[in-house]
Design a protein around this motif. Sequence first.
Motif, PDB file in Angstrom:
ATOM      1  N   THR A   1       3.365 -47.306  -5.406  1.00 52.17           N
ATOM      2  CA  THR A   1       2.098 -47.247  -4.672  1.00 52.17           C
ATOM      3  C   THR A   1       2.323 -46.395  -3.426  1.00 52.17           C
ATOM      4  O   THR A   1       3.389 -46.432  -2.829  1.00 52.17           O
ATOM      5  N   THR A   2       1.326 -45.636  -3.033  1.00 52.63           N
ATOM      6  CA  THR A   2       1.548 -44.746  -1.887  1.00 52.63           C
ATOM      7  C   THR A   2       1.415 -45.491  -0.559  1.00 52.63           C
ATOM      8  O   THR A   2       0.781 -46.544  -0.466  1.00 52.63           O
ATOM      9  N   PHE A   3       1.988 -44.895   0.454  1.00 53.66           N
ATOM     10  CA  PHE A   3       1.840 -45.426   1.810  1.00 53.66           C
ATOM     11  C   PHE A   3       0.358 -45.465   2.185  1.00 53.66           C
ATOM     12  O   PHE A   3      -0.110 -46.379   2.846  1.00 53.66           O
ATOM     13  N   ARG A   4      -0.346 -44.438   1.732  1.00 53.62           N
ATOM     14  CA  ARG A   4      -1.761 -44.372   2.082  1.00 53.62           C
ATOM     15  C   ARG A   4      -2.506 -45.612   1.593  1.00 53.62           C
ATOM     16  O   ARG A   4      -3.204 -46.272   2.355  1.00 53.62           O
TER      17      ARG A   4
ATOM     18  N   VAL B   1       5.416 -39.291  11.485  1.00 53.00           N
ATOM     19  CA  VAL B   1       4.093 -38.944  10.966  1.00 53.00           C
ATOM     20  C   VAL B   1       3.356 -38.188  12.059  1.00 53.00           C
ATOM     21  O   VAL B   1       3.217 -38.701  13.170  1.00 53.00           O
ATOM     22  N   ASP B   2       2.980 -36.964  11.747  1.00 54.33           N
ATOM     23  CA  ASP B   2       2.115 -36.237  12.680  1.00 54.33           C
ATOM     24  C   ASP B   2       1.148 -35.403  11.840  1.00 54.33           C
ATOM     25  O   ASP B   2       1.147 -35.526  10.613  1.00 54.33           O
ATOM     26  N   ASP B   3       0.353 -34.609  12.477  1.00 56.99           N
ATOM     27  CA  ASP B   3      -0.670 -33.897  11.724  1.00 56.99           C
ATOM     28  C   ASP B   3      -0.074 -33.088  10.580  1.00 56.99           C
ATOM     29  O   ASP B   3      -0.642 -33.022   9.491  1.00 56.99           O
ATOM     30  N   SER B   4       1.105 -32.525  10.831  1.00 57.65           N
ATOM     31  CA  SER B   4       1.667 -31.657   9.799  1.00 57.65           C
ATOM     32  C   SER B   4       2.306 -32.444   8.654  1.00 57.65           C
ATOM     33  O   SER B   4       2.430 -31.938   7.556  1.00 57.65           O
ATOM     34  N   THR B   5       2.718 -33.658   8.911  1.00 58.96           N
ATOM     35  CA  THR B   5       3.393 -34.398   7.846  1.00 58.96           C
ATOM     36  C   THR B   5       2.523 -35.500   7.267  1.00 58.96           C
ATOM     37  O   THR B   5       2.918 -36.171   6.314  1.00 58.96           O
ATOM     38  N   PHE B   6       1.370 -35.733   7.879  1.00 56.44           N
ATOM     39  CA  PHE B   6       0.564 -36.897   7.512  1.00 56.44           C
ATOM     40  C   PHE B   6       0.345 -37.042   6.007  1.00 56.44           C
ATOM     41  O   PHE B   6       0.663 -38.067   5.408  1.00 56.44           O
TER      42      PHE B   6
ATOM     43  N   MET C   1       1.831 -39.890   3.566  1.00 59.91           N
ATOM     44  CA  MET C   1       0.897 -40.866   3.032  1.00 59.91           C
ATOM     45  C   MET C   1       0.825 -40.819   1.512  1.00 59.91           C
ATOM     46  O   MET C   1       0.580 -41.827   0.870  1.00 59.91           O
ATOM     47  N   ASP C   2       1.108 -39.668   0.941  1.00 56.53           N
ATOM     48  CA  ASP C   2       1.042 -39.566  -0.515  1.00 56.53           C
ATOM     49  C   ASP C   2       2.377 -39.860  -1.186  1.00 56.53           C
ATOM     50  O   ASP C   2       2.508 -39.764  -2.400  1.00 56.53           O
ATOM     51  N   THR C   3       3.342 -40.215  -0.382  1.00 54.30           N
ATOM     52  CA  THR C   3       4.634 -40.545  -0.968  1.00 54.30           C
ATOM     53  C   THR C   3       4.568 -41.906  -1.651  1.00 54.30           C
ATOM     54  O   THR C   3       4.143 -42.886  -1.047  1.00 54.30           O
ATOM     55  N   PRO C   4       4.986 -41.958  -2.913  1.00 52.75           N
ATOM     56  CA  PRO C   4       5.004 -43.256  -3.601  1.00 52.75           C
ATOM     57  C   PRO C   4       6.143 -44.116  -3.048  1.00 52.75           C
ATOM     58  O   PRO C   4       7.255 -43.623  -2.844  1.00 52.75           O
ATOM     59  N   MET C   5       5.854 -45.364  -2.827  1.00 52.62           N
ATOM     60  CA  MET C   5       6.890 -46.251  -2.311  1.00 52.62           C
ATOM     61  C   MET C   5       7.740 -46.781  -3.467  1.00 52.62           C
ATOM     62  O   MET C   5       7.394 -47.749  -4.131  1.00 52.62           O
TER      63      MET C   5
END
Lengths: 166, 811, 419
Positions: free
Chosen positions: C257-260, C291-296, C300-304
Amino acid sequence: MSLKEKYSEEVNAIFAKYENKRSAVMPLLYLAQREGGYVTKESMAEIAEMLEIETTEVASIVGFYSLYHDEKAGKYRMQVCADLPCALRGADKFLESLCQNLGVKVGETTSDGLVTVESVMCLAGCDKAPMFQLQEGDRVTYHENMTVDRTMELVEALKAAGKEVK
Amino acid sequence: MAKTITLTIDNTKVSVPEGTLVVDAAKKVGVDIPVFCYHPKMEPVGMCRQCLVEIGRPMFDRATGQPVLEADGSPKIQFMPKLETACTNTVSDGMVVLTETERAKAGQKEILELLLTNHPLDCPICDKGGECPLQNLTLEHGSDQSRFNFADKQHQEKNVALGDMIFIDRERCIQCARCIRFQDKIAGDAVLGFYQRGRNTDVVTFSEPGFDSVFSGNTTDICPVGALTTVDFRFGARPWELKNAPSICSQCPVGCNVTYNVRREAKSGGGYVIKRALPRQNEQVNEIWMCDKGRFAGYHYTESPSRLHLDDAEFAANIKKAGELIISAKSDLVVLVGERLTNEDLFNLKSLTAGVKGQIYSYSNMGGGELTASYGLTSGSDLGALGKGDTILVVSSDLYNEAPIWHLRLKAAAQRGATLIVANARDTKLDKFASFVVRFAYGDEVQTVNGLTGKDKIGSAITEAKNLVVFYGSDGLGFDGTNEVANACAALIKNRVGKPNNGLVGVWQSANSQGVWELGIKPATNLADLVKGKVVYLVAADPAGDSPALSEALASAKAVIAQDVLETATTAMATVVLAAQTHTEREGTFTSGERRVQRLYQAVPAHKGTKADFAIAAEIAHACGIELEGKSPMLVMKKIAAVEKTFAKISYGDLAKVTEQWPEVGKGDLYFGGSSYKNTQGLGTHLAYVSNFIKLSEVKTTPRFGEDVVFAVPVTKLFDQGTTVKPAQNLQDRISQARIAMNPATAEKFGLVVGDSVEIKLDGIAYAAIVKMDRSVATGVVLVPRSFGISITKPSAVEILSKQPIHVGGN
Amino acid sequence: MEHFLLRHLDIADINDINIYKQNGGFESLKKAVTIMQPQQVTDEVKASGLRGRGGAGFPTGVKWSFLPNNIWPHYVVCNADESEPGTFKDREIMERNPFQFLEGVALACYAVGANEGYIYLRGEFLHVQEYLDKCIGEMEAAGALGEKLFGTSYNLKLKTHLGAGAYICGEETALLESIEGKRGQPRVRPPFPAVVGLYGKPTVINNVETLTNLPFIVEKGAAWYRTLGTEKSPGVKVISLSGNVNKPGNYELQLGTTFRELIYTHGGGIPDGRKVKGIMPAGASSSIIRVDDSTFDTVMDTPMDYENVQNIGSLLGSASVIIIDDSHDMDWVINKTVHFFKHESCGKCTPCRDGNYWMLNIVERIHEGHGSQKDLTLLKSVANQVNGKCLCALGDFSTMAVSSALERFPEDFDKKVKA
Ligand SMILES: Cc1cc2nc3c(=O)[nH]c(=O)nc-3n(C[C@H](O)[C@H](O)[C@H](O)COP(=O)(O)O)c2cc1C
Ligand code: SF4
Ligand code: FES
């Protein structure tokens, strides 16, 4: 009175539980702490004798674990979690104003000897911060999603309960 | 036989037995990997992380199980991503260990830096300075500047007394737990422990009294920093000012090899004095340990203000007088020898006595030595080799007090799997390690021993043992009792005599008791009668000081010649006094209870106006017209070897031989074995087994006392008021008062509680004592310590008179 | 979605033994004990791909198969020490779904031939101990524990043991020492507990959540389990979500499941309209994910799961996700984590004991505004000095937040040492 005399039933149950005698040391230390809130040297010596080990070996267990105490404190130890997850949810502020309300600094005991306020590490109640546990003798109870007001009410209740018993 | 493993350490190929630790394997090829927590006598714990090295192992193909090879055909080695501890990894075939690479060195340096960050760096005032592993390593590898804020160091207590012998400096402690582990695993007294945790971890003791162990001094040897110091040596001297003098401890029959550290001191006129005693390695005797009595009491009598000395003229006159008295006595000469004399002294005294046809006796209350001399241990024996399949029986002995290093060695044997049987009338500290504890009533010793060969587990452990060693002592017994016990014990091993690791060992009260027996000298069993009207020549014996009755008896002698190192009650009443030398001032040999002959070397120049006992004996003999060897103990030994069959193979040259020992100690890397000394002066030699059949006497049972009588039995305490112990200032608290132990029920009967002062009456004489409780003592029995000013040589009826303190002479 | 671990969310009274039974309770245990060989249970768990939920993610069935079959008895010890800051999942499982958990412990015992199992609870969980003791009693009465289980010759006794306040006792060998009545300090390895464990005997140590998976795996089979989660990280995971989120709590989600989804769907987003600044996916022991604008979006889409979290520079560990919003500075954060580790370092090994003393000393100085650039360099170097050289993983853990914060949030520190 010795632990064996005072809590013979519990002592026997503890010994019955473990085939390895020495494993009984931790439950016995809780028992020793039941009354005064800390483990006396006499209790350490008695436990050592029961387990056929040296008093020093028992003492080194007391010294290692943070829920055992070798000194008297307030009747209740109010152990507020101020670790990262709780702190992110305001635990530091909670602790600070709680101390102000009780008129003590962290680590100190209220003048009536009722509560010692302590700052402790994560208690696995991170989603319910601010939270603390109350340690009394060999008991611990959790108090979660607390506010300073609710905590002060609890303190009043503890005070009242103490008086009743007296 | 363990399999042999071949590996490479820093490009050197090494072959060692399977199971060897990398750190030890490296040591064997001369690669010193720094360690702090690791000690070769203890299991590794991997705590200090100082021994970080790179370890690689041959790679294997998962699918085929075949080794993966490099292009050149050599096995491909896979190194671990992390550095590993050399002390916790055992060797494996094809392993590659790198200790000198940049990565390994950096790792070691980083650990060292962390160890030093909270260390006080007070080397200039530290007792360990000069022989400190931490200091040495720092000089070698450390950086000279701290990256850390000195002001932020953790400050801790310094000079905390753990007990009355050992101090700790908490700032210097590096939490390696060597002391704690030594006390727990090797000594069996787990009286040290860690308190708190993390950076707050402290070494503490909760025992009463503090650091309650007779092995405590050893912790200061293996402490890799100056955290633990002895009361004896603290601020005494700097290690580099000290010279080393090898010797043998003279306090008990174990015969620990020791080194006395000496230096010149202004207060003794620029002469050498002993500053401390340290163990000297002899893996077959004391390994690298010694007990606190040997360490803290063993040598102080050398410097006692009550040393006897005579100027040249006096000496000559006294020798002449002694000679005249002896000639005049003829066969009415009684020579009484103490058991701390050397073999050479004894031989000369025996020869002198024989020359004038007098009688010679030893001053002792323990029997059975004819049996230990013929049934004792012999060449090839080593308590350190006993283990599975072997049985050790201990009868009537409290080894912890009587011969502490044997206690430690037997405990270790039991832990290696030997069957240890402890038979005694009360609890002893060895019980905890025994496979079987046999409890009997005082008086039932013989019956008990005779009953040990039954059809039970104990019986088969004894009769079916691969090797059987039987120790018997004098706990609660006098001469008759020990003699009977010895006979009963000898019966258990009579079919095994002469075989290595089988035999009867007497737990004697002195360093050379065994030597006395080996030379055919027997105890005087009725001394008071023997001396009446005789010329009595006493050497290293103080009967007048030990017993009012003997003092009276000596007064009825025709003349008393007393030869000793210190003024005693006996020298005070003597007609002629002769001043002897301490064991630290002269050469000679002792025969240990294991029948090992070992050499004493001179540690300090002899006090002016003293002579060695064998030399004095030779001079007196000369005055009597008998010629004996009086110049060199080596030559005396030649004579002994010529006439005494068991000594036939003993020579000073052989006694001085050494073979390689493990673990290696005493090199520059003190962090490995500690500060005990390497033995370069000889491991000693066992006396030969001489088939000499002794008929065991029909043993009778020592009479027991009636139900309603309270009786006292003699027991040995490690620290007592013995002549050579008393001068040790540090021990005064421990030995100032005699403590008598009894069952609380007995005490109650007399209305006594712990610590009460009482007056007891033995053989009509009153003594003061302090009451102590011991639940394991039978009711109606009182344990009375020997050599504590109370004359007790055998179980005797006792009266407990009052609980009022009474005033008696002396202390 | 149906809950397999936090079943009380679907069936509120699942902690009532009768309700538990009505919902198939103890059927797996019965099936295992009566018709399966222990080896079959192990094989099933191996095939399921279940990985340890205590932090290291080691395959559970594989771990069991390390126990030698010529040394007996075997023990199973359940790690219920749960002391990692940010972790509170095991507690909820034990408090609310106790019988499934205990059934899981029993299954592990059967699989490795243990007749005795220990549950080691952190000292603060006294109430959980008392509750579990009661549940164990009920199971014994119901014939699901005790002598001759389900009419077979298999006997099983479960015991609870209470710690007394020491994070290190979650480390498995320290935990064993603690049960043996000693200071909870890690042992040297090898030998591993699988060979020389509790009282010197072969021992399996598993986390509460790991074991709670077992009844379903035995009931529905490995193939079913593998339909959940990802290929390399199969199954469901209880994620403890804490810190700056609107709805902190435990969420049972499929691995991967993603962080998002975790933070914004389940956790309700960040309070006060703030932004996520850092994520600690494995409690205080984590490297902090920036986490910042460039990595958000990437974050967030990284699966845990065990692999993907590693790819973004951290570890999934016990999945105790702590959210740090942009009102906090990282010097404050690591002041908290180092404080924790210094307090909890057992003191056995040098780098952890002394390293944490100095890390705290330096971090405090920096946090209080008395630090210098040199202190930053020193702090980084001490963290490296500790990492990889300790006796147990606690030492390494203590450096994770420090090193990652210094590297990934340099502006927070520069700001502090300049001021
Ligand atoms: C310092 C430290 C603390 C740990 N704390 C816990 C803990 O509280 N609970 C837990 O299950 N595992 C904890 N672990 C991991 C355990 O050592 C062990 O890997 C785990 O219990 C194995 O169970 P599993 O395979 O089911 O995950 C900790 C490890 C370390 C090094
Ligand atoms: S890393 Fe820390 S917790 Fe682990 S053994 Fe070392 S000091 Fe103890
Ligand atoms: S860790 Fe190897 S010597 Fe200390």
